[in-house]
Design an enzyme around this catalytic site. Structure first.
Site, PDB file in Angstrom:
ATOM      1  N   CYS A  66      -5.729   0.352  -5.344  1.00 21.29           N
ATOM      2  CA  CYS A  66      -5.676  -1.114  -5.307  1.00 21.29           C
ATOM      3  C   CYS A  66      -4.272  -1.649  -5.021  1.00 21.29           C
ATOM      4  O   CYS A  66      -4.111  -2.854  -4.810  1.00 21.29           O
ATOM      5  CB  CYS A  66      -6.220  -1.686  -6.608  1.00 21.29           C
ATOM      6  SG  CYS A  66      -7.800  -0.971  -7.080  1.00 21.29           S
TER       7      CYS A  66
ATOM      8  N   HIS B   6      -4.035  -8.495  -7.302  1.00 22.20           N
ATOM      9  CA  HIS B   6      -5.203  -7.660  -7.024  1.00 22.20           C
ATOM     10  C   HIS B   6      -6.404  -8.251  -7.756  1.00 22.20           C
ATOM     11  O   HIS B   6      -6.301  -8.653  -8.918  1.00 22.20           O
ATOM     12  CB  HIS B   6      -4.937  -6.225  -7.485  1.00 22.20           C
ATOM     13  CG  HIS B   6      -6.174  -5.391  -7.525  1.00 22.20           C
ATOM     14  ND1 HIS B   6      -7.045  -5.327  -6.457  1.00 22.20           N
ATOM     15  CD2 HIS B   6      -6.717  -4.615  -8.500  1.00 22.20           C
ATOM     16  CE1 HIS B   6      -8.060  -4.546  -6.782  1.00 22.20           C
ATOM     17  NE2 HIS B   6      -7.887  -4.109  -8.014  1.00 22.20           N
TER      18      HIS B   6
ATOM     19  N   ASN C 248     -14.325  -6.599  -6.508  1.00 16.06           N
ATOM     20  CA  ASN C 248     -13.071  -5.850  -6.406  1.00 16.06           C
ATOM     21  C   ASN C 248     -13.175  -4.901  -5.214  1.00 16.06           C
ATOM     22  O   ASN C 248     -13.961  -3.958  -5.236  1.00 16.06           O
ATOM     23  CB  ASN C 248     -12.857  -5.073  -7.715  1.00 16.06           C
ATOM     24  CG  ASN C 248     -11.633  -4.170  -7.685  1.00 16.06           C
ATOM     25  OD1 ASN C 248     -11.044  -3.930  -6.630  1.00 16.06           O
ATOM     26  ND2 ASN C 248     -11.263  -3.649  -8.834  1.00 16.06           N
TER      27      ASN C 248
HETATM   28  C1  LIG Z   1     -14.544  -3.132 -17.223  1.00 20.83           C
HETATM   29  C2  LIG Z   1     -14.345  -4.396 -18.011  1.00 20.83           C
HETATM   30  C3  LIG Z   1     -14.959  -5.566 -17.263  1.00 20.83           C
HETATM   31  C4  LIG Z   1     -15.061  -4.276 -19.354  1.00 20.83           C
HETATM   32  O1  LIG Z   1     -14.850  -5.471 -20.076  1.00 20.83           O
HETATM   33  P1  LIG Z   1     -14.312  -5.426 -21.555  1.00 20.83           P
HETATM   34  O2  LIG Z   1     -14.252  -6.803 -21.990  1.00 20.83           O
HETATM   35  O3  LIG Z   1     -13.037  -4.636 -21.568  1.00 20.83           O
HETATM   36  O4  LIG Z   1     -15.471  -4.674 -22.289  1.00 20.83           O
HETATM   37  P2  LIG Z   1     -15.399  -3.493 -23.353  1.00 20.83           P
HETATM   38  O5  LIG Z   1     -15.399  -2.190 -22.628  1.00 20.83           O
HETATM   39  O6  LIG Z   1     -14.309  -3.767 -24.352  1.00 20.83           O
HETATM   40  O7  LIG Z   1     -16.794  -3.684 -24.049  1.00 20.83           O
HETATM   41  C5  LIG Z   1     -17.120  -4.862 -24.783  1.00 20.83           C
HETATM   42  C6  LIG Z   1     -18.605  -4.866 -25.062  1.00 20.83           C
HETATM   43  O8  LIG Z   1     -19.334  -5.060 -23.844  1.00 20.83           O
HETATM   44  C7  LIG Z   1     -20.213  -3.957 -23.611  1.00 20.83           C
HETATM   45  N1  LIG Z   1     -20.180  -3.651 -22.182  1.00 20.83           N
HETATM   46  C8  LIG Z   1     -19.272  -2.889 -21.530  1.00 20.83           C
HETATM   47  N2  LIG Z   1     -19.545  -2.890 -20.223  1.00 20.83           N
HETATM   48  C9  LIG Z   1     -20.634  -3.663 -20.036  1.00 20.83           C
HETATM   49  C10 LIG Z   1     -21.381  -4.067 -18.927  1.00 20.83           C
HETATM   50  N3  LIG Z   1     -21.056  -3.655 -17.676  1.00 20.83           N
HETATM   51  N4  LIG Z   1     -22.433  -4.884 -19.100  1.00 20.83           N
HETATM   52  C11 LIG Z   1     -22.772  -5.311 -20.339  1.00 20.83           C
HETATM   53  N5  LIG Z   1     -22.095  -4.967 -21.459  1.00 20.83           N
HETATM   54  C12 LIG Z   1     -21.047  -4.146 -21.310  1.00 20.83           C
HETATM   55  C13 LIG Z   1     -19.685  -2.822 -24.440  1.00 20.83           C
HETATM   56  O9  LIG Z   1     -20.714  -1.921 -24.798  1.00 20.83           O
HETATM   57  C14 LIG Z   1     -19.122  -3.546 -25.641  1.00 20.83           C
HETATM   58  O10 LIG Z   1     -20.189  -3.866 -26.518  1.00 20.83           O
HETATM   59  P3  LIG Z   1     -19.947  -3.864 -28.111  1.00 20.83           P
HETATM   60  O11 LIG Z   1     -18.961  -4.973 -28.355  1.00 20.83           O
HETATM   61  O12 LIG Z   1     -21.313  -4.153 -28.625  1.00 20.83           O
HETATM   62  O13 LIG Z   1     -19.416  -2.523 -28.455  1.00 20.83           O
HETATM   63  C15 LIG Z   1     -12.847  -4.676 -18.239  1.00 20.83           C
HETATM   64  O14 LIG Z   1     -12.330  -3.756 -19.148  1.00 20.83           O
HETATM   65  C16 LIG Z   1     -12.034  -4.635 -17.007  1.00 20.83           C
HETATM   66  O15 LIG Z   1     -12.223  -5.408 -16.101  1.00 20.83           O
HETATM   67  N6  LIG Z   1     -11.005  -3.760 -16.985  1.00 20.83           N
HETATM   68  C17 LIG Z   1     -10.026  -3.640 -15.954  1.00 20.83           C
HETATM   69  C18 LIG Z   1     -10.646  -3.632 -14.596  1.00 20.83           C
HETATM   70  C19 LIG Z   1      -9.734  -3.103 -13.598  1.00 20.83           C
HETATM   71  O16 LIG Z   1      -8.690  -3.636 -13.398  1.00 20.83           O
HETATM   72  N7  LIG Z   1     -10.109  -2.011 -12.998  1.00 20.83           N
HETATM   73  C20 LIG Z   1      -9.268  -1.264 -12.181  1.00 20.83           C
HETATM   74  C21 LIG Z   1      -9.578  -1.329 -10.826  1.00 20.83           C
HETATM   75  S1  LIG Z   1      -8.096  -1.734 -10.165  1.00 20.83           S
END
Ligand SMILES: CC(C)(COP(=O)(O)OP(=O)(O)OC[C@H]1O[C@@H](n2cnc3c(N)ncnc32)[C@H](O)[C@@H]1OP(=O)(O)O)[C@@H](O)C(=O)NCCC(=O)NCCS
Length: 343
Positions: free
Chosen positions: A123, A268, A299
Site C-alpha cells: 500500500c 492510503h 482498499n
Molecule cells: C480490520 C478492521 C476493520 C477490524 O475492525 P476492528 O474495529 O479493529 O475490529 P476488531 O478486530 O477489534 O473486532 C471487533 C469486533 O468486531 C468483530 N468483527 C471483526 N471483523 C468483523 C467483520 N468483518 N464483520 C463483523 N464483525 C467483525 C470481532 O469479532 C469483534 O467482536 P467482539 O467485540 O464481539 O469480540 C480494522 O482493524 C482495520 O481496518 N484495520 C486496519 C486496516 C488496514 O489498514 N489494513 C492494512 C491494509 S493496508
C-alpha cells in the site's frame, strides 16, 4: 583509475504533470459480501466507512487496469507515450514472477524502449514510485517517468475471511512525473519494519502451494490452498495511528512547510476511521480536502493514493496547484510520505 567519468546532468526540480485512474467495472455493495463472514452492511460502514467496493470482472486483467490509468495520466499530462523514459509499476497482485508487468505495460502503451520494472511495496507502492521518479528526473537519468499503482485484489481474497478481504477493491492509478522550474515533489520520508512482516501477509508461500498442488500433499502442507491475504487488523490500526503521524509531520517539515500549508491530505485508503484519526492527530482543519475514496472504491493497496487523488481533482474538491500531503503504509510493514503539488 585515470579516466574521469561523466555523469547525467541533474535537473533542478520535478513535479507531477498529470494523474489518471481506472476502477474495476463492478460496484460490489456490502450486502453482497456479508453472508460468508457473518457481518452486516451496518458493521462494515461503521467500522471501515466502506459502502461499496469496486471489483474488476474476471476477464479484466491487471494490465488492462494499468493501461487505462496510464493512458488517462498521459492525457492529463499532455505527454505522448513515446516521451516516457521509465515505467514503474507498483503491485502485489501480478501473477507472473517475470517478466515484469511494467515491461508488458510499456509495450502496450507504445513507450518502448522505456526502462521498466515493478515495485513491491504494497500500500506504500505508489509513494515509493513517486520517490523514485522524483529522484530519476532530478538526477537526469530520465525526463518523464510513468508511475502506476495497480491491484486486482479480488484475485487474493477469501470470501470467508473476516480480517481483510471485505475491505479490498480493484483498480489502478497513475501519475506522470517530469521536470519542473519549481519543486513539485518534496523529500520522501520512507522506511520499513520487517519484524512485523506477519502482520499483513499471504496465507501460503507459492512454493507450498506448488508442492501441495503438484506433488500430493507432503507432511506439514495439509490444508494448503490458493494463497489469499490476511491481517491482524487491530495491530495494523494501532501501528498506523502511533507511527504515521510522525512520518507525515517529518515529510511536511522536510519540504520546508508547516501543517497549515497543506491544502489536501491523501492517506492510503485503509479504513475511514484511520483517515479520521490521522486528520485529528495531524490537526488538519476543516478547510483541508481529504481523500475519502475508500467509501466507494474499497482498499486498492498500491492504487489507493492515486485513485483518491484522481477523485479529488475530478470532483473539484482539490485543484491544480494545491499542496497535498500523501502517505502510503502497509504490508512489510512499509511506509512512505511526501508533499506534492497537484497537477
Ligand atoms: C480490520 C478492521 C476493520 C477490524 O475492525 P476492528 O474495529 O479493529 O475490529 P476488531 O478486530 O477489534 O473486532 C471487533 C469486533 O468486531 C468483530 N468483527 C471483526 N471483523 C468483523 C467483520 N468483518 N464483520 C463483523 N464483525 C467483525 C470481532 O469479532 C469483534 O467482536 P467482539 O467485540 O464481539 O469480540 C480494522 O482493524 C482495520 O481496518 N484495520 C486496519 C486496516 C488496514 O489498514 N489494513 C492494512 C491494509 S493496508
Amino acid at each position: 583509475m585515470t579516466a574521469t567519468l561523466r555523469q547525467t546532468a541533474p535537473t533542478t526540480a520535478s513535479r507531477i504533470l498529470g494523474v489518471g485512474g481506472l476502477r474495476g467495472e463492478d460496484v460490489v455493495p456490502n450486502d453482497e459480501i456479508v453472508g460468508p463472514i457473518n457481518s452486516s452492511d451496518e458493521w462494515i460502514r461503521q467500522r471501515t466507512g466502506i459502502v461499496s467496493r469496486r471489483r474488476a470482472k474476471p476477464t479484466t486483467t491487471l494490465a488492462d487496469l494499468a493501461e487505462g490509468a496510464a493512458r488517462a495520466a498521459l492525457d492529463a499530462a499532455g505527454i505522448d507515450a513515446s516521451q516516457v523514459d521509465a515505467v514503474l509499476v507498483s503491485t502485489v497482485t501480478y501473477f507472473e514472477q517475470t517478466p515484469s508487468i511494467a515491461a508488458v505495460l510499456t509495450d502496450r502503451l507504445g513507450a518502448t524502449p522505456a526502462a521498466a520494472y515493478d515495485i513491491s511495496a504494497a500500500c506504500a507502492g505508489y509513494c515509493y514510485g513517486i520517490a523514485q521518479a522524483d529522484a530519476m528526473v532530478r538526477s537526469g537519468v530520465a525526463r518523464h517517468v510513468l508511475v502506476v499503482g495497480v491491484e486486482k485484489m479480488s484475485d487474493f481474497i477469501d470470501p470467508t475471511d473476516r480480517t481483510i478481504s471485505f475491505l479490498l477493491g480493484d483498480g489502478a492509478g497513475a501519475a506522470v512525473v517530469g521536470p519542473s522550474d519549481v519543486p513539485g515533489i518534496g523529500p520522501t520520508v520512507w522506511g520499513s519494519d520487517g519484524a512485523q512482516s506477519r502482520v499483513i501477509f499471504q496465507t501460503e508461500p507459492w512454493l507450498a502451494f506448488r508442492r501441495a498442488a503438484g506433488e500430493g500433499v507432503p507432511a506439514g502442507l495439509e490444508g494448503v490452498s490458493w494463497p489469499t491475504l490476511r491481517q491482524e487488523g487491530p495491530t495494523v490500526f494501532k501501528w498506523v495511528i502511533s507511527q504515521m503521524p510522525d512520518v507525515a509531520r517529518r515529510a511536511v517539515a522536510a519540504a520546508g512547510l508547516e501543517m497549515g500549508d497543506i491544502d489536501v491530505f491523501i492517506p492510503h485508503q485503509a479504513n475511514m476511521r484511520i483517515t479520521d484519526q490521522l486528520v485529528k492527530l495531524l490537526k488538519l482543519g476543516p478547510e483541508v480536502a481529504v481523500g475519502r475514496d475508500i467509501a466507494e472504491t474499497g482498499n486498492t493497496s498500491a492504487a489507493s493514493v492515486p485513485l483518491a487523488t484522481e477523485r479529488l481533482l475530478r470532483e473539484g474538491a482539490a485543484k491544480s496547484g494545491d499542496v497535498a500531503l500523501q502517505i502510503g503504509f502497509g504490508a512489510g510493514l512499509v511506509y512512505a510520505a511526501q508533499v506534492v503539488v497537484l497537477p
